[in-house]
Design a protein around this motif. Structure first.
Motif, mmCIF file in Angstrom:
data_model
loop_
_atom_site.group_PDB
_atom_site.id
_atom_site.type_symbol
_atom_site.label_atom_id
_atom_site.label_comp_id
_atom_site.label_asym_id
_atom_site.label_seq_id
_atom_site.Cartn_x
_atom_site.Cartn_y
_atom_site.Cartn_z
ATOM 1 N N VAL A 1 -2.201 24.252 2.916
ATOM 2 C CA VAL A 1 -2.072 23.935 4.322
ATOM 3 C C VAL A 1 -1.797 22.608 4.666
ATOM 4 C CG1 VAL A 1 -3.229 24.147 6.655
ATOM 5 C CG2 VAL A 1 -3.536 26.022 4.936
ATOM 6 N N ASP A 2 -2.442 21.773 3.818
ATOM 7 C CA ASP A 2 -1.854 20.335 4.155
ATOM 8 C C ASP A 2 -0.746 20.005 3.728
ATOM 9 O OD1 ASP A 2 -4.586 19.863 4.893
ATOM 10 O OD2 ASP A 2 -5.471 19.181 3.120
ATOM 11 N N TRP A 3 -0.194 20.346 2.578
ATOM 12 C CA TRP A 3 0.916 20.254 1.986
ATOM 13 C C TRP A 3 1.931 20.531 2.974
ATOM 14 C CZ3 TRP A 3 5.805 21.993 0.575
ATOM 15 C CH2 TRP A 3 6.583 21.241 -0.130
ATOM 16 N N VAL A 4 2.063 21.633 3.611
ATOM 17 C CA VAL A 4 2.998 22.235 4.571
ATOM 18 C C VAL A 4 3.026 21.356 5.886
ATOM 19 C CG1 VAL A 4 3.634 24.201 6.199
ATOM 20 C CG2 VAL A 4 2.907 24.705 3.593
ATOM 21 N N GLY A 5 1.839 20.991 6.342
ATOM 22 C CA GLY A 5 1.686 19.936 7.179
ATOM 23 C C GLY A 5 2.532 18.785 6.872
ATOM 24 N N ALA B 1 -3.722 21.649 11.152
ATOM 25 C CA ALA B 1 -2.812 20.544 10.368
ATOM 26 C C ALA B 1 -1.217 20.782 10.673
ATOM 27 C CB ALA B 1 -2.952 20.408 8.961
ATOM 28 N N TRP B 2 -1.045 21.746 10.847
ATOM 29 C CA TRP B 2 0.670 22.052 11.386
ATOM 30 C C TRP B 2 0.614 21.728 12.843
ATOM 31 C CZ3 TRP B 2 0.679 27.596 8.848
ATOM 32 C CH2 TRP B 2 0.596 27.488 7.485
ATOM 33 N N HIS B 3 -0.201 21.426 13.811
ATOM 34 C CA HIS B 3 0.198 21.220 14.944
ATOM 35 C C HIS B 3 0.538 19.687 15.198
ATOM 36 C CE1 HIS B 3 -0.946 20.554 19.352
ATOM 37 N NE2 HIS B 3 -0.694 22.015 19.471
ATOM 38 N N PRO B 4 1.775 19.365 16.031
ATOM 39 C CA PRO B 4 2.636 20.538 16.848
ATOM 40 C C PRO B 4 3.722 20.400 15.835
ATOM 41 C CG PRO B 4 2.364 18.364 17.691
ATOM 42 C CD PRO B 4 1.649 18.135 16.473
ATOM 43 N N SER B 5 3.974 20.491 14.692
ATOM 44 C CA SER B 5 4.758 20.078 13.655
ATOM 45 C C SER B 5 5.908 21.142 13.506
ATOM 46 C CB SER B 5 4.531 19.420 12.568
ATOM 47 O OG SER B 5 3.796 18.343 12.713
ATOM 48 N N ILE B 6 5.287 22.652 13.957
ATOM 49 C CA ILE B 6 6.035 23.839 13.581
ATOM 50 C C ILE B 6 6.485 24.590 14.908
ATOM 51 C CG2 ILE B 6 6.095 25.911 12.245
ATOM 52 C CD1 ILE B 6 4.399 24.191 10.167
ATOM 53 N N ARG B 7 7.610 24.999 14.993
ATOM 54 C CA ARG B 7 7.773 25.694 16.265
ATOM 55 C C ARG B 7 7.739 27.119 16.170
ATOM 56 N NH1 ARG B 7 13.592 24.375 18.710
ATOM 57 N NH2 ARG B 7 12.582 22.181 18.547
ATOM 58 N N MET C 1 13.133 18.759 16.467
ATOM 59 C CA MET C 1 12.919 19.633 15.394
ATOM 60 C C MET C 1 13.992 20.224 14.691
ATOM 61 S SD MET C 1 9.273 21.578 16.036
ATOM 62 C CE MET C 1 7.885 20.534 16.647
ATOM 63 N N SER C 2 13.859 20.274 13.281
ATOM 64 C CA SER C 2 14.923 21.186 12.751
ATOM 65 C C SER C 2 14.478 21.432 11.313
ATOM 66 C CB SER C 2 16.268 20.246 12.648
ATOM 67 O OG SER C 2 16.299 19.298 11.917
ATOM 68 N N GLY C 3 15.190 22.452 10.886
ATOM 69 C CA GLY C 3 14.906 22.668 9.316
ATOM 70 C C GLY C 3 13.882 24.036 9.347
ATOM 71 N N ARG C 4 13.771 24.619 8.111
ATOM 72 C CA ARG C 4 13.361 25.844 7.822
ATOM 73 C C ARG C 4 12.470 25.674 6.285
ATOM 74 N NH1 ARG C 4 17.205 30.627 7.338
ATOM 75 N NH2 ARG C 4 17.111 30.611 9.715
ATOM 76 N N MET C 5 11.394 26.029 6.387
ATOM 77 C CA MET C 5 10.455 26.062 5.119
ATOM 78 C C MET C 5 9.968 27.609 4.881
ATOM 79 S SD MET C 5 7.096 24.011 4.060
ATOM 80 C CE MET C 5 6.594 23.784 2.503
ATOM 81 N N LEU C 6 10.059 27.972 3.613
ATOM 82 C CA LEU C 6 9.696 29.085 3.333
ATOM 83 C C LEU C 6 8.231 29.017 2.305
ATOM 84 C CD1 LEU C 6 9.755 32.220 2.746
ATOM 85 C CD2 LEU C 6 11.281 31.730 0.698
ATOM 86 N N LEU C 7 7.241 29.664 2.630
ATOM 87 C CA LEU C 7 6.026 29.591 1.869
ATOM 88 C C LEU C 7 5.754 30.998 1.220
ATOM 89 C CD1 LEU C 7 3.464 28.177 1.149
ATOM 90 C CD2 LEU C 7 2.438 28.862 3.371
ATOM 91 N N HIS C 8 5.820 31.114 -0.059
ATOM 92 C CA HIS C 8 5.891 32.463 -0.710
ATOM 93 C C HIS C 8 4.644 32.306 -1.773
ATOM 94 C CE1 HIS C 8 7.111 34.583 -4.361
ATOM 95 N NE2 HIS C 8 6.943 35.649 -3.662
#
Length: 185
Positions: A36-40, A85-91, A1-8
């Motif tokens: 939520v779906d888009w972030v996933g 929907a984010w499982h397991p894609s975000i640490r 996993m790598s990268g960072r996303m900002l949800l504002h």
């Protein structure tokens, strides 16, 4: 996993800082389910994310934590299961939101701690949140001040207010010390 996303959520005044590979801005007209779906989808498309940073208002209803002001129906204990929907894609998930990790006045069932613990379980991510109001300032560059562009300024949370907690997917809640808001990608 790598990268960072900002949800504002735009109801939190100011422009999002340039601290992530991707910034997704939402408001009261954005479907919470779609958000939520888009972030996933984005996280899975990147092979996962190290960090999801959420900047929005936290809010209380009848002296208890009610959720995060994200999208048209907000993100609360009642619909937070969407985040599976984010499982397991975000640490890691960082909640820059007032009182998100608060114990609450109405007891554990109505608390921010319950919400954060559930969020960690639903997503499989470690969730970081503070138990107090979060203050931020809007920063404007010299050019912005001189020429009046970008009047809102850029959000800078600086240091965390109150105690920060790590909510682990296994239900463990640990007081931690974290540095201020990330400043670069």
């Amino acid at each position: 996993m790598s990268g960072r996303m900002l949800l504002h959520d735009r109801r939190l005044e100011g422009n999002p800082p340039s601290i992530a590979d991707n910034t997704y801005q939402v408001d009261a007209n954005t479907s919470t389910t779609h958000m939520v779906d888009w972030v996933g989808t984005y996280a899975r498309g990147r092979g996962g994310l190290d960090e999801l940073i959420i900047m929005c208002h936290g809010y209380y209803d009848h002296l208890s934590f009610s959720g995060l002001q994200l999208g048209d129906s907000n993100l609360t204990i009642t619909n937070g299961v969407l985040t599976t929907a984010w499982h397991p894609s975000i640490r890691k998930i960082y909640l820059y939101s007032c009182g998100a990790g608060d114990e609450g006045f109405m007891g554990p069932a109505e608390s921010g701690r319950r919400f954060c613990s559930d969020l960690a379980g639903w997503t499989g991510a470690n969730v970081y949140a503070a138990d107090a109001l979060q203050w931020y300032r809007l920063e404007r560059s010299l050019m912005q001040r001189i020429f009046g562009t970008n009047q809102a300024g850029t959000i800078n949370f600086r240091s965390w207010e109150g105690q920060v907690y790590r909510f682990s997917p296994d239900g463990t809640i640990t007081a931690v010390t974290l540095a201020a808001q990330p400043t670069s990608r």
